[in-house]
Scaffold this active site. Structure first.
Site, PDB file in Angstrom:
ATOM      1  N   ARG A   1       0.824  -1.215   0.000  1.00 11.81           N
ATOM      2  CA  ARG A   1       0.000   0.000   0.000  1.00 11.81           C
ATOM      3  C   ARG A   1       0.858   1.266   0.000  1.00 11.81           C
ATOM      4  NH1 ARG A   1      -5.017  -2.025   3.696  1.00 11.81           N
ATOM      5  NH2 ARG A   1      -6.379  -2.444   1.941  1.00 11.81           N
TER       6      ARG A   1
ATOM      7  N   LYS B   1     -18.711 -16.490   1.591  1.00 10.05           N
ATOM      8  CA  LYS B   1     -20.166 -16.436   1.797  1.00 10.05           C
ATOM      9  C   LYS B   1     -20.923 -15.703   0.704  1.00 10.05           C
ATOM     10  CE  LYS B   1     -19.696 -15.851   6.766  1.00 10.05           C
ATOM     11  NZ  LYS B   1     -19.826 -14.739   7.706  1.00 10.05           N
TER      12      LYS B   1
ATOM     13  N   GLY C   1      -9.245  -7.489  -1.755  1.00  2.00           N
ATOM     14  CA  GLY C   1      -9.478  -8.538  -0.765  1.00  2.00           C
ATOM     15  C   GLY C   1      -8.602  -9.764  -0.954  1.00  2.00           C
TER      16      GLY C   1
ATOM     17  N   GLY D   1     -13.333  -3.696   0.669  1.00  2.58           N
ATOM     18  CA  GLY D   1     -14.715  -3.216   0.812  1.00  2.58           C
ATOM     19  C   GLY D   1     -15.074  -2.191  -0.256  1.00  2.58           C
TER      20      GLY D   1
HETATM   21  P1  AMP Z   1     -13.955 -13.525   1.003  1.00  7.98           P
HETATM   22  O1  AMP Z   1     -13.281 -12.679   2.034  1.00  7.98           O
HETATM   23  O2  AMP Z   1     -15.421 -13.545   1.079  1.00  7.98           O
HETATM   24  O3  AMP Z   1     -13.411 -13.283  -0.396  1.00  7.98           O
HETATM   25  O4  AMP Z   1     -13.561 -15.018   1.390  1.00  7.98           O
HETATM   26  C1  AMP Z   1     -12.274 -15.480   1.344  1.00  7.98           C
HETATM   27  C2  AMP Z   1     -12.191 -16.732   2.148  1.00  7.98           C
HETATM   28  O5  AMP Z   1     -13.044 -17.700   1.592  1.00  7.98           O
HETATM   29  C3  AMP Z   1     -10.800 -17.336   2.145  1.00  7.98           C
HETATM   30  O6  AMP Z   1     -10.280 -17.284   3.443  1.00  7.98           O
HETATM   31  C4  AMP Z   1     -11.029 -18.765   1.710  1.00  7.98           C
HETATM   32  O7  AMP Z   1     -10.307 -19.713   2.471  1.00  7.98           O
HETATM   33  C5  AMP Z   1     -12.507 -18.944   1.933  1.00  7.98           C
HETATM   34  N1  AMP Z   1     -13.047 -20.040   1.102  1.00  7.98           N
HETATM   35  C6  AMP Z   1     -12.964 -20.196  -0.214  1.00  7.98           C
HETATM   36  N2  AMP Z   1     -13.502 -21.357  -0.605  1.00  7.98           N
HETATM   37  C7  AMP Z   1     -13.950 -21.983   0.500  1.00  7.98           C
HETATM   38  C8  AMP Z   1     -14.591 -23.227   0.762  1.00  7.98           C
HETATM   39  N3  AMP Z   1     -14.885 -24.056  -0.222  1.00  7.98           N
HETATM   40  N4  AMP Z   1     -14.881 -23.523   2.048  1.00  7.98           N
HETATM   41  C9  AMP Z   1     -14.583 -22.699   3.036  1.00  7.98           C
HETATM   42  N5  AMP Z   1     -13.982 -21.483   2.855  1.00  7.98           N
HETATM   43  C10 AMP Z   1     -13.666 -21.137   1.608  1.00  7.98           C
END
Ligand code: AMP
Length: 408
Positions: A36, A202, A353, A376
């Protein structure tokens, strides 16, 4: 409408307040990733070359209690910046007061002052984060002009961005300009075919993004943890895979709205335990057993995604397609990086992210058109929402057009 940029303002000899995003990870007093700081260098160097007096503001971490002050001082960042610029950076350990005012008044052109973490003002009454009008007014009184280069906080209306911008002539720094050009204009007017890849843990974090991208993208490829909520919505067995049961109906309705635009994985790496060394196997979407969970996309999915991405003119990617933190389950995310890196004549954008972290960690930093510095903020951009930090930057005086049709 086009925003004012550094080249639209006269900075020679002026006190220029610059909001940067120096919210870097610090462990045991050491910066573990200075990306950054590096990303902000073009703006700082340009201002120095143009004879400005550069006054830097940034936040670092969250300040909730007295003890947070010690671990979140920007002093260590000022030292790293000084090394990178090979020139002194006058760090002032306060966010307002005589010391700061004197340091600024004593500045000569090409000098740099960095004040203490703006969020130290959050200790009492969250003055920074709640955009306290007196604080914004005070900071604005310290300079002649304002440059906002902190895309990472552009989705928030804080005293150190919106508060100052509403009181001083304001331009976007080079990094902010790049983020607006690549993410903002891509979402507004993508060159087609436009394919989005969405992953991450999620569905609930990305509902707005999925809804908006379904309107503007030609295809939306889904991977990562959010897949299983969509599969549940289709009545498939997902074993112990991560799922949001309260979002299954939403996933169902997104699939209906999607008109075939949503492409779900065909196969997965599944394991009995969520751990780095858990034994795993590949199975297709109908073969997940009750005691297994999906932790990555499989080879058939990679092949299918590659086909879907072939010929795309624009690709936006947000969220890893597997648990990339574990080597065995990073293969899908690595494959996506490779596929995107080998596309020709394609604008490839990573929306901040974890997918940005994964791409950089896997050595693909230079292989994409743009890797966003904001998590974000880039999500909110992809949702098609206005970002207060960007809204508060002045419009370019050269742009005679009005309204959203303006393509200057
Ligand atoms: P996000 O911050 O929503 O982009 O989520 C990123 C996180 O999603 C990372 O830490 C990944 O380990 C997790 N992730 C990706 N695929 C899976 C999965 N199949 N099961 C559990 N966590 C996951």
């Amino acid at each position: 409408m086009k925003k004012k940029t550094l080249e639209d303002i006269q900075v020679n000899g002026k006190k220029v307040l610059v909001r940067v995003d120096f919210n870097v990870p610090v462990q045991d007093g050491k910066i573990t990733d200075d990306n950054r700081i590096i990303q902000a260098l073009p703006t700082i160097k340009y201002l120095l070359e143009e004879n400005a007096k550069v006054i830097l503001l940034s936040h670092l971490g969250r300040i909730k209690k007295e003890e947070d002050l010690e671990n979140n001082s920007l002093k260590v960042v000022s030292e790293r910046l000084s090394e990178l610029l090979d020139k002194p950076v006058n760090f002032v350990p306060e966010t307002r007061g005589e010391l700061l005012e004197k340091a600024i008044n004593d500045m000569k052109p090409k000098d740099i002052v960095m004040m203490e973490n703006t969020r130290f003002e959050d200790l009492e009454g969250k003055k920074e984060s709640k955009n306290d009008p007196d604080l914004g007014k005070y900071w604005a009184s310290l300079g002649d002009l304002f440059v906002n280069d902190a895309f990472g906080t552009a989705h928030r209306a804080h005293a150190s961005n919106v508060g100052i911008a509403s009181r001083l002539e304001t331009a976007a720094g080079f990094l902010m300009e790049k983020e607006i050009r690549y993410i903002g204009s891509t979402v507004e007017n993508p060159e087609r075919p436009f394919v989005a890849i969405l992953g991450g843990a999620k569905v609930s974090d990305k509902i707005g993004v999925i809804e908006n991208l379904l309107k503007i993208a030609d295809k939306v490829l889904i991977g990562g943890g959010m897949t299983y909520t969509f599969m549940k919505a289709q009545g498939l067995n997902i074993g112990n895979s991560i799922v949001e049961l309260d979002k299954v109906d939403l996933a169902k309705s997104l699939l209906e709205q999607a008109n075939g635009k949503i492409i779900l994985p065909l196969d997965f790496a599944v394991a009995e335990e969520f751990s780095a060394d858990s034994p795993y196997r590949y199975t297709d979407y109908k073969g997940i057993k009750d005691n297994e969970e999906g932790l990555d996309i499989g080879p058939k999915t990679i092949k299918m995604f590659k086909k879907e991405l072939k010929g795309a003119k624009t690709v936006v990617w947000n969220g890893p397609v597997g648990v990339f933190e574990f080597e065995n389950f990073a293969k899908g995310t690595q494959a996506i990086c490779e596929i995107l890196a080998n596309l020709e004549d394609t604008r490839t954008i990573i929306g901040g992210g974890d997918s940005a972290a994964a791409a950089i960690q896997m050595g693909f930093k230079e292989k994409f058109t743009h890797i966003s510095t904001g998590g974000g903020a880039s999500l909110q951009f992809l949702e098609g929402k206005e970002l207060p930090g960007i809204e508060s930057i002045d419009h370019s005086i050269d742009c005679g057009c009005e309204g959203s049709d303006c393509e200057c």
